[in-house]
Design a protein around this motif. Structure first.
Motif, PDB file in Angstrom:
ATOM      1  N   GLN A   1    -106.782  -5.016  -2.972  1.00 21.94           N
ATOM      2  CA  GLN A   1    -107.435  -4.478  -4.025  1.00 21.94           C
ATOM      3  C   GLN A   1    -107.910  -5.648  -4.737  1.00 21.94           C
ATOM      4  O   GLN A   1    -109.053  -5.638  -5.272  1.00 21.94           O
ATOM      5  N   PHE A   2    -106.938  -6.542  -5.173  1.00 18.58           N
ATOM      6  CA  PHE A   2    -107.334  -7.747  -6.017  1.00 18.58           C
ATOM      7  C   PHE A   2    -108.273  -8.543  -5.006  1.00 18.58           C
ATOM      8  O   PHE A   2    -109.366  -8.846  -6.001  1.00 18.58           O
ATOM      9  N   PHE A   3    -108.033  -8.694  -4.153  1.00 21.32           N
ATOM     10  CA  PHE A   3    -109.162  -9.496  -3.264  1.00 21.32           C
ATOM     11  C   PHE A   3    -110.541  -8.954  -3.143  1.00 21.32           C
ATOM     12  O   PHE A   3    -111.585  -9.510  -3.268  1.00 21.32           O
TER      13      PHE A   3
ATOM     14  N   LYS B   1    -111.709  -6.468  -5.613  1.00 17.96           N
ATOM     15  CA  LYS B   1    -112.498  -6.455  -6.565  1.00 17.96           C
ATOM     16  C   LYS B   1    -112.847  -7.650  -7.295  1.00 17.96           C
ATOM     17  O   LYS B   1    -113.778  -7.840  -7.861  1.00 17.96           O
ATOM     18  N   VAL B   2    -111.778  -8.588  -7.348  1.00 18.34           N
ATOM     19  CA  VAL B   2    -112.113  -9.996  -7.989  1.00 18.34           C
ATOM     20  C   VAL B   2    -112.633 -11.001  -7.149  1.00 18.34           C
ATOM     21  O   VAL B   2    -113.741 -11.432  -7.190  1.00 18.34           O
ATOM     22  N   VAL B   3    -112.168 -11.322  -5.950  1.00 22.54           N
ATOM     23  CA  VAL B   3    -112.425 -12.361  -5.129  1.00 22.54           C
ATOM     24  C   VAL B   3    -113.905 -12.034  -4.457  1.00 22.54           C
ATOM     25  O   VAL B   3    -114.969 -12.803  -4.535  1.00 22.54           O
ATOM     26  N   ASP B   4    -113.858 -10.928  -3.873  1.00 19.73           N
ATOM     27  CA  ASP B   4    -115.091 -10.566  -3.185  1.00 19.73           C
ATOM     28  C   ASP B   4    -116.219  -9.991  -4.151  1.00 19.73           C
ATOM     29  O   ASP B   4    -117.424 -10.817  -4.032  1.00 19.73           O
ATOM     30  N   LYS B   5    -115.955  -9.219  -4.922  1.00 22.69           N
ATOM     31  CA  LYS B   5    -117.061  -8.609  -5.869  1.00 22.69           C
ATOM     32  C   LYS B   5    -117.588  -9.586  -6.717  1.00 22.69           C
ATOM     33  O   LYS B   5    -118.646  -9.979  -7.106  1.00 22.69           O
ATOM     34  N   LEU B   6    -116.594 -10.256  -7.631  1.00 22.31           N
ATOM     35  CA  LEU B   6    -116.891 -11.085  -8.409  1.00 22.31           C
ATOM     36  C   LEU B   6    -117.209 -12.437  -8.213  1.00 22.31           C
ATOM     37  O   LEU B   6    -118.193 -13.032  -8.306  1.00 22.31           O
ATOM     38  N   GLY B   7    -116.247 -12.820  -7.313  1.00 21.50           N
ATOM     39  CA  GLY B   7    -116.322 -14.299  -6.910  1.00 21.50           C
ATOM     40  C   GLY B   7    -117.564 -14.584  -5.996  1.00 21.50           C
ATOM     41  O   GLY B   7    -118.411 -15.143  -6.006  1.00 21.50           O
TER      42      GLY B   7
ATOM     43  N   GLY C   1    -120.670 -12.572  -6.758  1.00 21.17           N
ATOM     44  CA  GLY C   1    -121.164 -13.177  -7.956  1.00 21.17           C
ATOM     45  C   GLY C   1    -121.667 -14.699  -7.788  1.00 21.17           C
ATOM     46  O   GLY C   1    -123.079 -14.859  -8.077  1.00 21.17           O
TER      47      GLY C   1
END
Lengths: 636, 164, 109
Positions: free
Chosen positions: A577-579, A581-587, A590
């Motif tokens: 989930q971390f990867f 929401k954060v790494v994929d979606k934001l990082g 983004g």
């Protein structure tokens, strides 16, 4: 006929293709005939090969099929090895496979995916035959992976039910974890011995000293693979859930063939394990622990198939105990007898389920022996065989393992006997709850109770006969026999017997004593079960009732699934989930979207230069000319 | 004396061109421009470019500036209708112009030599000699410039025509 | 005529270049400062004339007639340009009734 051994897997493959491609075209009768005939032909050929092998003086035949991988110094031919071990496995796989095909034609008759089922079964037999016939670890691995795949396909046969599909995935994933160990072991074998062929690895290994560290590592990795495939601690949780598949699948795959692949592999590599005493200790302990844990869980289960599933795990634990103490013949003997009576028990359970119209909870059964006489008698023989009472087959094989365990360490023997007591207890509990007493189900179910058709009862009878007489291939000397199986398998175990002796240095008196103790213990358990479930007519409690602490632990499978869920799946889920929401979606998104957004923003800013004011443009022009002149004249 | 004539006429050119751009009334600008062109004519004479001097007088002062005056009168522009520019832009404009001047002058300073203009060929600017050069070497551009004037005339007529 | 021409000889070329540069810069300033389209146009004419003077000076200095021929062509061109340019200004005045260049800002973003 040994040269025609390649036909043995080809028949089921052709059966798979015909049934698979024409699954919407052929009639059900034709499909069942094609599927069963393919296996029958393989069985006939296997019989011929067996007799030819027995008559021959040379006991190991290499039959090359084609040159498969040839890259630089890496040569992996696709070839088959016919020797006593693979010959017996051929007979078991094709023989029991044939009986189960016949059974399935009756059991799966109302199912819409009938042809698909037979196609999958044939494919499974094909891969299993590749596994046992392979002359090197890589061909074995093809079969290894293939049976895992077919197991997934068959467990999730009714995939429209989400739980069944999840059970199939669970089986496949846990198998995979073991496969990683197996594969690493094969890589290490190649790097150590320069080849993966059995005929080249084993002679080289025999020259190594016992306790070699590389061998220890190799054997541990191979054992991890066997743990996954043969459902040992800690990778056994998939097997009880695999009961989501149809009962013939449970009988074939999870009793007789696929789960024995691990034991076959270790028996095949016996010299490697003999020279790694560290690993064999681990194997013995893990096997015994598995046997006890599974037996404890089986004590309180109420689903008839789950009891049999945990019983399978427990018996597999015994086989690994045998391998761990050096009783390779004993463990393999137990594989053979276990195949007979476990397949019999599963098919019998299937017959009961069929009669109860797909009800599997034993609390709704009872008193079925009048309505289902053949099923009752055959299951009775199976239960006696698994409890280890002479002269049924289970007695000989289990006793051989326990004798070797005693010679290794009396503690192992004692715990083994305790496990045998538990086995007898829960198996007879199952028998009493199902077939004795009064019927506890609904009126509708009572009306439907009927004996199964001949296509289902004939395999039951055949397997029952085998369970009774199957033990006579390995009667030990202490009881007057000459242990034909040990003699037949001795070429396979040649290197091991050269390093360590095969015969048990126990004297006959001790052996008699051990036998009597184990038989007596089993009889005591049966008596206790009789008292509880027939004299006192106890019925297991409903799910919602309170239980004592130990009973609760056993009923909830020692919470092992929940433990795995908390330790492994939850953290993996969180990381995933971390990867996401954060790494994929934001990082990453983004970054990529940010490039587009920044281009847009930049252009928005730049377009403000277009003011449309001519004076401004001329001003800019003059400035530009001045800049050009400065650059041109002074070369800044 | 003759050299100071040059400097006097040069000063007059600069003075009147400054007046051109700084006078509020556009008609005044036109008139000052005419005087500036007259000073240019004198410069041409000083360089013995007689033909160019006469052509400058006739074409520039006589035709082009008259055209400017016509248009001014047509649009009826005078001091009242002159739009005012913000001071900031005026100063920016002056600064830009000064920059340009400094750049150009600075580039001249790079040259150390400053040779006097010596008329090696005093008959260069005479009508006869210039005519010979024009019609021998530069015949094609001469003819094409006549087409250019034709197209300009057609364009001007078409542009200024009132729509029917 | 010859008296005058021989009398004024000896003016350094740099002075002609300087004069021309100053008048050219004055023309540029006029373009940037004024808002009346016609005055801007006149400043452009001023710039052209400065260039004409410079060309003639170089032609006299080098003894090459090509400079003066070029000036001739520039004058012809300037005449044509003035004609067309003033016609355009008249058109603009007809459409917007003003010769202020700030009115012509329809090409804004």
């Amino acid at each position: 006929m040994i040269n025609l051994v390649y036909l043995v897997p080809v028949f089921p493959l052709i059966g798979f293709l015909i049934n698979g491609l024409g699954r919407n075209v052929w009639s059900k009768t034709l499909v069942s005939w094609i599927g069963s005939l393919a296996i029958l032909l393989s069985f006939g050929l296997s019989l011929g090969i067996f007799f030819e092998l027995q008559a021959a003086t040379q006991k190991s035949f290499l039959v090359p099929i084609f040159d498969w991988i040839s890259v630089g110094s890496l040569h992996i031919p696709f070839s088959f090895l016919v020797d006593p071990l693979s010959a017996i496995m051929l007979l078991i796989v094709t023989g029991i496979g044939f009986l189960i095909h016949v059974y399935s034609s009756g059991y799966m008759h109302e199912d819409a995916g009938f042809a698909k089922f037979f196609a999958y079964l044939n494919l499974f037999i094909f891969f299993m035959l590749l596994l046992v016939l392979g002359s090197n670890y890589v061909v074995m691995f093809i079969g290894w992976e293939g049976v895992g795949l077919c197991s997934y396909l068959l467990i999730g046969f009714w995939f429209t039910n989400g739980n069944y599909a999840s059970a199939a995935k669970k089986a496949f994933v846990i198998n995979r974890i073991g496969d990683l160990g197996f594969l690493l072991g094969v890589f290490l074998i190649y790097s150590t011995f320069g080849s993966v062929e059995f005929a080249q690895v084993f002679p080289q290994a025999a020259l190594m000293a016992p306790g070699n560290a590389t061998l220890a590592l190799i054997t541990i990795l191979l054992f991890i693979g066997a743990t996954g495939k043969s459902a040992q601690l800690p990778l056994f949780t998939w097997l009880p859930d695999a009961m989501a598949g149809p009962t013939p699948v449970s009988a074939l795959i999870h009793a007789a063939t696929m789960v024995t692949a691990g034991i076959y592999m270790i028996t095949r590599s016996n010299i490697l394990f003999t020279l790694a005493p560290f690993t064999t200790e681990i194997i013995a302990v893990v096997g015994l622990a598995t046997a006890i844990v599974a037996a404890l869980i089986a004590l309180t289960q109420n689903d008839i198939k789950k009891v049999l599933a945990y019983s399978t795990v427990s018996q597999l634990g015994y086989m690994f105990l045998g391998l761990g103490v050096g009783a390779y013949t004993g463990a393999f003997f137990h594989v053979i007898t276990h195949a007979f009576f476990k397949a019999l028990l599963f098919l019998g359970a299937g017959s009961v389920i069929h009669a109860m119209h797909h009800e599997q909870d034993m609390r709704s059964m009872g008193g079925l022996r009048q309505k289902l006489p053949i099923t009752f008698l055959t299951m009775l023989t199976g239960t006696i065989a698994i409890s280890g009472l002479p002269p049924f087959s289970g007695f000989f094989s289990k006793d051989e393992i326990l004798a070797h365990a005693y010679e290794h360490s009396p503690i192992l023997w004692a715990i083994g006997v305790a496990g045998a007591m538990l086995t007898a207890f829960y198996m007879f509990r199952m028998l009493f709850l199902t077939f004795f007493g009064t019927f506890r189900g609904t009126k509708d179910q009572e009306k439907h109770l009927h004996e199964s058709p001949a296509s289902m009862t004939i395999p039951l009878v055949v397997l029952a006969i085998l369970s009774i007489v199957g033990g006579f291939i390995g009667v030990p000397e202490v009881l007057g026999g000459h242990h034909w199986l040990a003699q037949f398998l001795s070429p396979v175990l040649a290197y091991t017997n050269a390093v360590a002796g095969e015969t048990i240095p126990l004297d006959h008196a001790t052996e008699y004593l051990l036998m009597c103790i184990s038989v007596g213990a089993a009889l005591i358990s049966i008596a206790v079960a009789y008292v509880i479930y027939i004299s006192r007519k106890a019925v297991p409690a409903a799910d919602t009732e309170e239980r004592s602490f130990l009973s609760n632990l056993s009923y909830h499978k020692f919470y092992i699934d929940e433990l795995y869920s908390a330790i492994i799946t939850r953290p993996l889920d969180i990381i995933s989930q971390f990867f996401f929401k954060v790494v994929d979606k934001l990082g990453i998104d983004g970054l990529v979207n940010g490039i587009g957004t920044s281009a847009k923003e930049a252009s928005k800013t730049l377009r403000l230069i277009q003011t449309g004011n001519v004076g401004f443009y001329i001003f800019m022009m003059v400035l530009g000319i001045v800049a050009l002149l400065i650059y041109g004249f002074y070369h800044i | 004396m003759s050299q100071s004539l040059f400097y006097l006429v040069a000063f007059l050119s600069i003075f009147f061109s400054l007046l051109v751009i700084f006078s509020k009334n556009p008609v005044h600008s036109v008139l000052y421009l005419i005087i500036t062109f007259f000073t240019f004519t004198i410069h041409y004479i000083l360089l013995n470019a007689q033909f160019l001097a006469i052509v400058n007088f006739i074409v520039y002062m006589g035709a082009i500036m008259v055209l400017f005056l016509f248009v001014l009168m047509l649009l009826n522009l005078n001091k009242d209708t002159e739009p005012a520019k913000s001071n900031l832009l005026k100063i920016a404009g002056v600064v830009a112009g000064m920059c340009l001047l400094v750049t150009l002058v600075g580039s001249i300073k790079a040259l150390n030599v400053s040779n006097p203009v010596v008329l090696t060929n005093p008959g260069l600017g005479l009508v006869k000699n210039l005519g010979k050069v024009l019609f021998n070497e530069f015949l094609l551009p001469f003819e094409i410039s006549s087409i250019l004037l034709l197209s300009a005339m057609v364009g001007a007529v078409l542009l200024a025509k009132k729509e029917a | 005529m010859e008296n005058i021409t021989q009398a004024i000889q000896g003016i350094p070329l740099n002075h002609y270049i300087l004069l021309s540069a100053i008048i050219f810069a004055i023309g540029v300033m006029g373009v940037l400062i004024r808002r009346n389209a016609i005055v801007i146009f006149m400043s452009v004419e001023l710039m052209l004339n400065a260039v004409n003077l410079l060309l003639t000076a170089f032609s006299a200095y080098r003894g090459d007639a090509a400079g003066q021929v070029f000036v001739f062509f520039i004058m012809a061109l300037a005449a044509a340009e003035v004609a067309v340019g003033l016609a355009i200004i008249v058109m603009v005045y007809r459409n917007t009734s003003s010769v202020d260049i700030n009115v012509l800002n329809k090409l804004k973003w």
